[in-house]
Design a protein around this motif. Structure first.
Motif, PDB file in Angstrom:
ATOM      1  N   SER A  16       8.849 -12.212  -1.980  1.00 53.31           N
ATOM      2  CA  SER A  16       7.654 -12.583  -2.001  1.00 53.31           C
ATOM      3  C   SER A  16       6.960 -12.655  -0.682  1.00 53.31           C
ATOM      4  CB  SER A  16       7.772 -14.107  -2.745  1.00 53.31           C
ATOM      5  OG  SER A  16       8.148 -13.994  -3.956  1.00 53.31           O
ATOM      6  N   SER A  17       7.788 -13.011   0.231  1.00 52.69           N
ATOM      7  CA  SER A  17       7.340 -12.837   1.520  1.00 52.69           C
ATOM      8  C   SER A  17       6.650 -11.764   2.019  1.00 52.69           C
ATOM      9  CB  SER A  17       8.344 -13.427   2.386  1.00 52.69           C
ATOM     10  OG  SER A  17       8.836 -14.758   2.270  1.00 52.69           O
ATOM     11  N   ILE A  18       7.614 -10.534   1.666  1.00 50.46           N
ATOM     12  CA  ILE A  18       6.856  -9.313   1.911  1.00 50.46           C
ATOM     13  C   ILE A  18       5.687  -8.863   1.284  1.00 50.46           C
ATOM     14  CG2 ILE A  18       7.679  -6.827   1.893  1.00 50.46           C
ATOM     15  CD1 ILE A  18      10.414  -7.573   2.270  1.00 50.46           C
ATOM     16  N   GLY A  19       5.656  -9.522   0.090  1.00 56.91           N
ATOM     17  CA  GLY A  19       4.071  -9.266  -0.603  1.00 56.91           C
ATOM     18  C   GLY A  19       3.259 -10.030  -0.481  1.00 56.91           C
ATOM     19  N   LEU A  20       3.252 -11.090   0.451  1.00 57.82           N
ATOM     20  CA  LEU A  20       2.362 -12.239   0.877  1.00 57.82           C
ATOM     21  C   LEU A  20       0.790 -11.510   1.140  1.00 57.82           C
ATOM     22  CD1 LEU A  20       1.979 -15.037   0.902  1.00 57.82           C
ATOM     23  CD2 LEU A  20       2.369 -14.909   3.321  1.00 57.82           C
ATOM     24  N   SER A  21       0.831 -10.554   1.884  1.00 54.65           N
ATOM     25  CA  SER A  21      -0.529  -9.956   2.150  1.00 54.65           C
ATOM     26  C   SER A  21      -0.972  -9.434   0.783  1.00 54.65           C
ATOM     27  CB  SER A  21      -0.520  -8.671   2.882  1.00 54.65           C
ATOM     28  OG  SER A  21       0.509  -7.722   2.572  1.00 54.65           O
ATOM     29  N   ASN A  22      -0.395  -9.330  -0.152  1.00 50.74           N
ATOM     30  CA  ASN A  22      -0.999  -8.752  -1.474  1.00 50.74           C
ATOM     31  C   ASN A  22      -0.911  -9.964  -2.426  1.00 50.74           C
ATOM     32  OD1 ASN A  22       0.592  -6.308  -0.546  1.00 50.74           O
ATOM     33  ND2 ASN A  22      -1.025  -5.784  -1.437  1.00 50.74           N
ATOM     34  N   LYS A  36      -8.558  -4.408 -12.808  1.00 50.51           N
ATOM     35  CA  LYS A  36      -8.086  -3.154 -12.177  1.00 50.51           C
ATOM     36  C   LYS A  36      -6.644  -3.260 -11.374  1.00 50.51           C
ATOM     37  CE  LYS A  36     -11.181  -0.403 -13.992  1.00 50.51           C
ATOM     38  NZ  LYS A  36     -11.062   0.539 -15.029  1.00 50.51           N
ATOM     39  N   ALA A  37      -6.266  -4.652 -11.365  1.00 50.30           N
ATOM     40  CA  ALA A  37      -5.148  -4.915 -10.731  1.00 50.30           C
ATOM     41  C   ALA A  37      -4.047  -4.174 -11.207  1.00 50.30           C
ATOM     42  CB  ALA A  37      -5.033  -6.596 -10.598  1.00 50.30           C
ATOM     43  N   PRO A  38      -3.151  -3.466 -10.303  1.00 50.02           N
ATOM     44  CA  PRO A  38      -2.098  -2.965 -10.890  1.00 50.02           C
ATOM     45  C   PRO A  38      -0.832  -3.771 -11.389  1.00 50.02           C
ATOM     46  CG  PRO A  38      -2.115  -2.382  -8.645  1.00 50.02           C
ATOM     47  CD  PRO A  38      -3.347  -3.525  -8.924  1.00 50.02           C
ATOM     48  N   ASP A  39       0.391  -3.279 -12.160  1.00 44.19           N
ATOM     49  CA  ASP A  39       1.396  -4.029 -12.163  1.00 44.19           C
ATOM     50  C   ASP A  39       2.186  -4.411 -11.005  1.00 44.19           C
ATOM     51  OD1 ASP A  39       1.043  -4.174 -14.826  1.00 44.19           O
ATOM     52  OD2 ASP A  39       1.917  -2.536 -15.507  1.00 44.19           O
ATOM     53  N   LEU A  93       2.231  -3.809  -4.635  1.00 45.39           N
ATOM     54  CA  LEU A  93       2.606  -3.335  -3.384  1.00 45.39           C
ATOM     55  C   LEU A  93       2.159  -1.664  -3.374  1.00 45.39           C
ATOM     56  CD1 LEU A  93       5.986  -5.310  -2.814  1.00 45.39           C
ATOM     57  CD2 LEU A  93       4.050  -5.497  -1.615  1.00 45.39           C
ATOM     58  N   THR A  94       2.576  -0.966  -4.493  1.00 49.02           N
ATOM     59  CA  THR A  94       2.323   0.310  -4.630  1.00 49.02           C
ATOM     60  C   THR A  94       1.382   0.730  -5.646  1.00 49.02           C
ATOM     61  OG1 THR A  94       4.203   0.577  -6.201  1.00 49.02           O
ATOM     62  CG2 THR A  94       4.823   0.746  -3.922  1.00 49.02           C
ATOM     63  N   GLY A  95       0.778  -0.079  -6.300  1.00 46.75           N
ATOM     64  CA  GLY A  95      -0.208   0.293  -7.328  1.00 46.75           C
ATOM     65  C   GLY A  95      -1.332   0.838  -7.006  1.00 46.75           C
ATOM     66  N   PHE A  96      -1.419   0.731  -5.788  1.00 47.22           N
ATOM     67  CA  PHE A  96      -2.721   1.605  -5.062  1.00 47.22           C
ATOM     68  C   PHE A  96      -2.630   2.979  -4.406  1.00 47.22           C
ATOM     69  CE2 PHE A  96      -3.753  -3.000  -5.120  1.00 47.22           C
ATOM     70  CZ  PHE A  96      -4.828  -3.146  -5.922  1.00 47.22           C
ATOM     71  N   GLY A  97      -1.432   3.384  -4.784  1.00 44.61           N
ATOM     72  CA  GLY A  97      -1.067   4.973  -4.064  1.00 44.61           C
ATOM     73  C   GLY A  97      -0.533   4.834  -2.789  1.00 44.61           C
ATOM     74  N   PHE A  98      -0.277   3.593  -2.139  1.00 45.40           N
ATOM     75  CA  PHE A  98       0.194   3.514  -0.926  1.00 45.40           C
ATOM     76  C   PHE A  98       1.733   3.275  -0.783  1.00 45.40           C
ATOM     77  CE2 PHE A  98      -4.245   2.407  -0.438  1.00 45.40           C
ATOM     78  CZ  PHE A  98      -4.430   3.279   0.470  1.00 45.40           C
ATOM     79  N   TYR A  99       2.574   4.003  -0.217  1.00 44.58           N
ATOM     80  CA  TYR A  99       4.043   3.756  -0.384  1.00 44.58           C
ATOM     81  C   TYR A  99       4.681   3.493   1.160  1.00 44.58           C
ATOM     82  CZ  TYR A  99       3.362   5.354  -5.048  1.00 44.58           C
ATOM     83  OH  TYR A  99       3.129   5.394  -6.355  1.00 44.58           O
ATOM     84  N   GLU A 100       3.964   3.075   1.907  1.00 47.83           N
ATOM     85  CA  GLU A 100       4.323   3.009   3.524  1.00 47.83           C
ATOM     86  C   GLU A 100       4.155   1.523   3.564  1.00 47.83           C
ATOM     87  OE1 GLU A 100       2.638   5.729   5.910  1.00 47.83           O
ATOM     88  OE2 GLU A 100       3.518   7.525   5.267  1.00 47.83           O
ATOM     89  N   PRO A 101       5.036   0.827   4.771  1.00 47.01           N
ATOM     90  CA  PRO A 101       6.078   1.458   5.128  1.00 47.01           C
ATOM     91  C   PRO A 101       7.325   1.558   4.238  1.00 47.01           C
ATOM     92  CG  PRO A 101       5.936  -0.677   5.744  1.00 47.01           C
ATOM     93  CD  PRO A 101       4.817  -0.301   5.115  1.00 47.01           C
ATOM     94  N   PHE A 102       8.076   2.672   4.127  1.00 50.51           N
ATOM     95  CA  PHE A 102       8.797   2.928   3.241  1.00 50.51           C
ATOM     96  C   PHE A 102      10.193   1.816   3.062  1.00 50.51           C
ATOM     97  CE2 PHE A 102       7.154   7.075   3.692  1.00 50.51           C
ATOM     98  CZ  PHE A 102       6.734   7.405   2.230  1.00 50.51           C
ATOM     99  N   ARG A 103      10.499   1.418   4.423  1.00 46.72           N
ATOM    100  CA  ARG A 103      11.899   0.651   4.603  1.00 46.72           C
ATOM    101  C   ARG A 103      11.336  -0.744   3.982  1.00 46.72           C
ATOM    102  NH1 ARG A 103      14.314   2.128  10.392  1.00 46.72           N
ATOM    103  NH2 ARG A 103      14.825   4.060   9.976  1.00 46.72           N
ATOM    104  N   LEU A 104      10.062  -1.167   4.206  1.00 40.79           N
ATOM    105  CA  LEU A 104       9.575  -2.617   3.899  1.00 40.79           C
ATOM    106  C   LEU A 104       9.634  -2.504   2.066  1.00 40.79           C
ATOM    107  CD1 LEU A 104       8.667  -5.246   5.161  1.00 40.79           C
ATOM    108  CD2 LEU A 104       6.353  -4.482   4.737  1.00 40.79           C
ATOM    109  N   LEU A 105       9.380  -1.510   1.715  1.00 36.13           N
ATOM    110  CA  LEU A 105       9.410  -1.503   0.067  1.00 36.13           C
ATOM    111  C   LEU A 105      10.707  -1.339  -0.403  1.00 36.13           C
ATOM    112  CD1 LEU A 105       6.205   0.845  -0.784  1.00 36.13           C
ATOM    113  CD2 LEU A 105       6.502  -1.578  -0.765  1.00 36.13           C
TER     114      LEU A 105
END
Length: 258
Positions: free
Chosen positions: A35-41, A90-93, A96-108
């Protein structure tokens, strides 16, 4: 998902796994991590575990319940309202990755690990009561059956042919269903919408009215019933939206497509 199912078959052989004291702590830590990592989202989930001293257990539980309900209500309402304001329908499920961005990989990767660890424990918390219920009924119906009642203890594991067979079959079935449904978010949304009103609003409100003997037709009774009806309408609207999403997903549905 197959690996997840294998892990659950192993853990399902441990009686009362949901009663292990540190399980809630692990789940809470994992929830806080992702949850903390996804706080910007604006994806926030807070869970808390409080160990209350026996003399004041009732007061502590009441305080913890009020605090937890208020906290989760505020955060989820903020997530829902702000998320809809930002992305609309249009909010994705996966924010974190629903908009096509997969970086930074380690964080995900950290997020995914936290979610997996959390769900491993959560699965057992929900399934262990089902396991216990079925096994009690079977033991009552066939008390002399060695297949059902004979048990061999190996460390934390309590092994029996019946438990190994039935629990493993249950986990395999749920794993198969999970692999069969690629539109996970839509199904979860539908289940959440259907269960929200009866479990979260109706029954608690009716129990409160019964316990506190709230007079029928009084101001408090009317307010509580208004709250219940309002939440029912919200549940119906949410269920309708989820059903529409499921129907759209079924139009392009391919089994085991990921």
């Amino acid at each position: 998902m197959v690996l997840f199912g294998v892990v659950q078959i192993l853990f399902s052989q441990i009686p009362d796994f949901d009663q292990i004291w540190w399980l809630s702590i692990v789940a809470a830590v994992m929830s806080f991590t992702y949850s903390s990592i996804g706080l910007s989202n604006i994806l926030i989930e807070i869970q808390d575990t409080i160990k209350a001293p026996p003399p004041s257990e009732s007061k502590v539980v009441q305080k913890a319940t009020r605090l937890s309900v208020a906290t989760t209500t505020i955060f989820y309402m903020l997530c829902g309202c702000m998320g809809y304001a930002a992305f609309g329908d249009k909010a994705p499920d996966n924010l974190l990755t629903g908009f096509g961005f997969y970086e930074p990989f380690r964080l995900l990767d950290i997020v995914n690990i936290a979610i997996v660890v959390h769900l491993v424990g959560a699965y057992q918390v929900f399934c262990q009561p089902i396991f216990a219920f079925v096994e009690r009924r079977a033991a009552t119906a066939w008390p002399d059956s060695a297949f059902i009642c004979r048990e061999l203890r190996v460390g934390p594991f309590a092994l029996s042919v019946f438990r190994l067979t039935w629990r493993s079959a249950f986990v395999c079935l749920t794993t198969f269903v999970a692999m069969l449904l690629p539109f996970f978010g839509d199904v979860v949304g539908l289940l959440g919408a259907v269960s929200f009103w009866p479990l979260t609003v109706y029954f608690p409100v009716e129990m409160y009215i019964k316990q506190r003997r709230v007079p029928r037709g009084s101001t408090k009774w009317i307010c509580l019933q208004t709250l219940s009806v309002s939440c029912l309408l919200i549940s119906i609207a949410a269920a309708a939206g989820s059903i529409a999403d499921v129907i759209d997903a079924l139009k392009v549905y391919k089994p085991f497509s990921g």
